[in-house]
Design an enzyme around this catalytic site. Structure first.
Site: not given
Length: 682
Positions: A428, A430, A426
């Site tokens: 990814d 945050h 992924q």
């Protein structure tokens, strides 16, 4: 908890037909054993080929699923277009009724031809219909006689008659016909009365409708049976394997021809076929799903299904994708992370994954009397990095990103090329921020998403904003503030969007973005999700301006979704014909005879020294070397004969530009590098 849909597509309705679709490979379609639908939803503008193959274009985001792509790619010339607007089940209730009735007609035909066949369910789907039967195995060769029987039934113009009966009466009739699956379906129906639909006096089925008035309403020339697949009853591998017959039906013959032409083009672009033909990647094929076995090679049978092997050429493309991704993230203020692939099981208890996601996780491992788990997601690791020290409100926003490989259990029947695998990476990231920073951070993610997708030639998007579901965590105030921030960011961006009321995650509202490929299919890749849950579960805090501890907002986001699936979409988008900057081999040097081989190697060395991906190919006559290079979709060929050796030059041939003349090697190299820098053709 952060979940990216592994494969999601939606339908659009404008289809373009072309008389010329050369340079593409064809193959037979393949279907998963327990999928209820075919691998992709059929969509729209068939291949308009304006895929902005060199990147750096403008984008458009829309709220509806109707999109149109224009045609201007130089790789295909003199294309005649016929735009046909294809209805969907949502836009045409007539089409939905036709497809539903076709499923019943097919079931009636099958039971006439195979009296021992037991019926189960037969719904309409995006592109047509299917019906599942408990019967001896059949093959695609049997579809012809089934269709012929269907045409006979249609020709007799039987009326479709709705009847209401009591539960006891329905049970009596089902038992009289010895249909155990229908009895199970009846027991699952909670509403009264029970409805039955009859085809004349010949056949009936438990059904809520709707249907056409008579079988003669169906246009026999707009009907096609497509394939046979296996499907477990109720999707449960412990239950019987059924025979599923897929069909498609349309309002008229013109629509059917348009759909079949689109389907043929989609099959030619299938990333599984092109992955083999271009030697990009391999995966253990479930039942040799591509219908081809390489003699003397076991492939990845020893490794297991759903695990991707990136071959050297595919790995080069992945390397370019990763480098582009990392560069843009660093420029946008993200810190890159690398985190472990396993962790103690306790971490997944805290995160809630063991409670809500256990069926998608692999079994735990006992290591020195402690239980460890392969990670299904990256979020808890990024939270642990955040928790390594106390943070002040002045530190925000904090942005971290990782190309993190995760492992999720999938039934073997659900695996599908690069689109559904058991191990994938992924993209990814945050973001930890304050409440009043949500809007600006979301806008920043939208800008970054657009910049990355444009690099790879995707410029048409469909955007959906999902709001609070019935069951959720977090107070009304923060939900309202977060949802408003998402809306404001989209409005600032100037992107149209649709609202999916109640479609958000239980932990926060989200934005999902689907990219449109060259065929008009829409694939969900990008997602932005606000999370009120994990910060609470992991008790993450910061110190505010009054020295009090507060909880930050956490935003999950992914742009590409997963590298594997994005690569699959990319292959099909370009039909394996990658632009020069992305092509695994940018130039192939071809000697007229082996006498020029030594000079060819020197040319390749010079090209490589200047950052050009090049190779020598020899051992065949020049025309065959050129044909092989064309088949391998090599963008540039440098032909070397005695004259080129003497003048220290090469004669350049482009896949899309034809013969480009003779030039010094230094000029050839500099022109390639300039084209790559500008994301342009040579």
């Amino acid at each position: 908890m952060f979940v990216i849909n592994k494969m999601s597509t939606s339908s659009t309705i404008t289809l373009s037909l072309f008389s010329n679709s050369r340079r593409l490979f064809s193959h037979k379609p393949s279907f998963s054993y327990n999928n209820k639908q075919q691998p992709f939803s059929f969509s729209a503008s068939f291949p308009s080929f304006n895929i902005h193959r060199n990147g750096f274009c403008t984008s458009t985001a829309v709220a509806s699923s109707e999109t149109t792509i224009q045609t201007d790619d130089l790789s295909v010339s003199n294309l005649s277009q016929l735009r046909i607007k294809l209805p969907t089940n949502d836009s045409s209730h007539t089409l939905l009724r036709i497809r539903h009735t076709c499923a019943h007609v097919m079931a009636m035909a099958v039971q006439k031809l195979y009296p021992n066949a037991k019926v189960t369910i037969g719904p309409w789907i995006d592109n047509g219909f299917y019906y599942d039967f408990d019967m001896d195995p059949i093959t695609d060769k049997d579809l012809k006689k089934i269709k012929k029987e269907m045409e006979r039934i249609i020709g007799r113009n039987f009326p479709l008659v709705r009847e209401e009966v009591t539960r006891d009466e329905a049970q009596r009739r089902i038992m009289a016909q010895n249909e155990p699956y229908k009895l199970e379906i009846l027991n699952s129906i909670k509403e009264e009365p029970i409805t039955i639909y009859h085809i004349g006096d010949e056949w009936w089925d438990l059904c809520a409708g709707p249907h056409v008035e008579s079988t003669g309403t169906i246009n026999r020339k707009a009907l096609e049976l497509e394939s046979v697949a296996g499907a477990y009853w109720r999707g449960d591998v412990t239950k019987p394997m059924l025979q599923r017959i897929y069909g498609t039906a349309w309002e008229n013959e013109e629509q059917l021809k348009a759909y079949l032409h689109f389907k043929e083009e989609a099959q030619r672009r299938d990333h599984r076929r092109l992955g083999q033909d271009l030697d990009l990647f391999s995966i253990q094929a479930r039942g040799w799903e591509m219908g081809r076995k390489v003699a003397g090679h076991r492939g990845q049978e020893d490794a297991g299904g759903g695990l991707v092997f990136w071959h050297p050429k595919g790995a080069i493309v992945r390397h370019i994708i990763e480098d582009t991704w990392k560069k843009l993230h660093i420029e946008r203020g993200y810190s890159l992370l690398y985190t472990p692939h396993v962790a103690k099981a306790d971490l997944w208890k805290i995160s809630g994954h063991l409670d809500f996601y256990k069926e998608n996780m692999y079994d735990q491992m006992n290591i020195e009397d402690e239980l460890y788990q392969l990670r299904p997601m990256n979020c808890p690791y990024h939270i642990l990095v955040y928790k390594r020290k106390m943070h002040s409100y002045r530190d925000f926003p904090i942005r971290v990103a990782e190309l993190g490989t995760v492992y999720r259990y999938e039934l073997s029947g659900a695996l599908h090329g690069l689109f559904r695998v058991r191990g994938f990476t992924q993209d990814d990231a945050h973001i930890f921020c304050l409440e009043d920073q949500i809007k600006d951070e979301i806008r920043g993610v939208l800008d970054l998403t657009e910049e990355i997708l444009l690099q790879f030639g995707f410029h048409q998007y469909e955007v959906n904003l999902s709001t609070r579901p019935e069951k959720s965590v977090g107070g009304d105030d923060i939900w309202e503030k977060a949802t408003s921030a998402l809306k404001d960011a989209l409005c600032d961006k100037g992107w149209g969007y649709e609202i999916d009321e109640g479609g958000g995650a239980f932990y926060g509202p989200k934005i999902d973005l689907k990219i449109e490929d060259a065929l008009g299919r829409k694939w969900q890749c990008s997602t932005i999700q606000v999370d009120f849950n994990l910060p609470e579960r992991f008790d993450i805090t910061y110190v505010d301006s009054t020295s009090e501890k507060k909880r930050p907002i956490m935003i999950h986001r992914a742009v590409l979704g997963s590298l594997e699936r994005f690569f699959g979409v990319l292959i099909e988008h370009y039909a394996g014909d990658f632009p020069l900057w992305l092509s695994p081999v940018q130039a192939r040097v071809l000697p007229v005879t082996d006498t020029q081989l030594e000079y060819c190697h020197k040319v390749v060395e010079e090209l490589k020294a200047n950052g050009v991906r090049a190779e020598v190919c020899h051992g065949e006559r020049l025309p065959k070397l050129i044909r092989n290079s064309e088949k391998q979709k090599i963008p540039l060929m440098a032909v070397v004969g005695p004259r080129e050796v003497e003048t220290q030059s090469v004669t350049v041939r482009s896949r899309f530009g034809g013969e480009l003349g003779t030039m010094p090697v230094a000029d050839f190299t500099s022109r390639i590098n300039k084209a790559v820098l500008d994301r342009a053709s040579f």
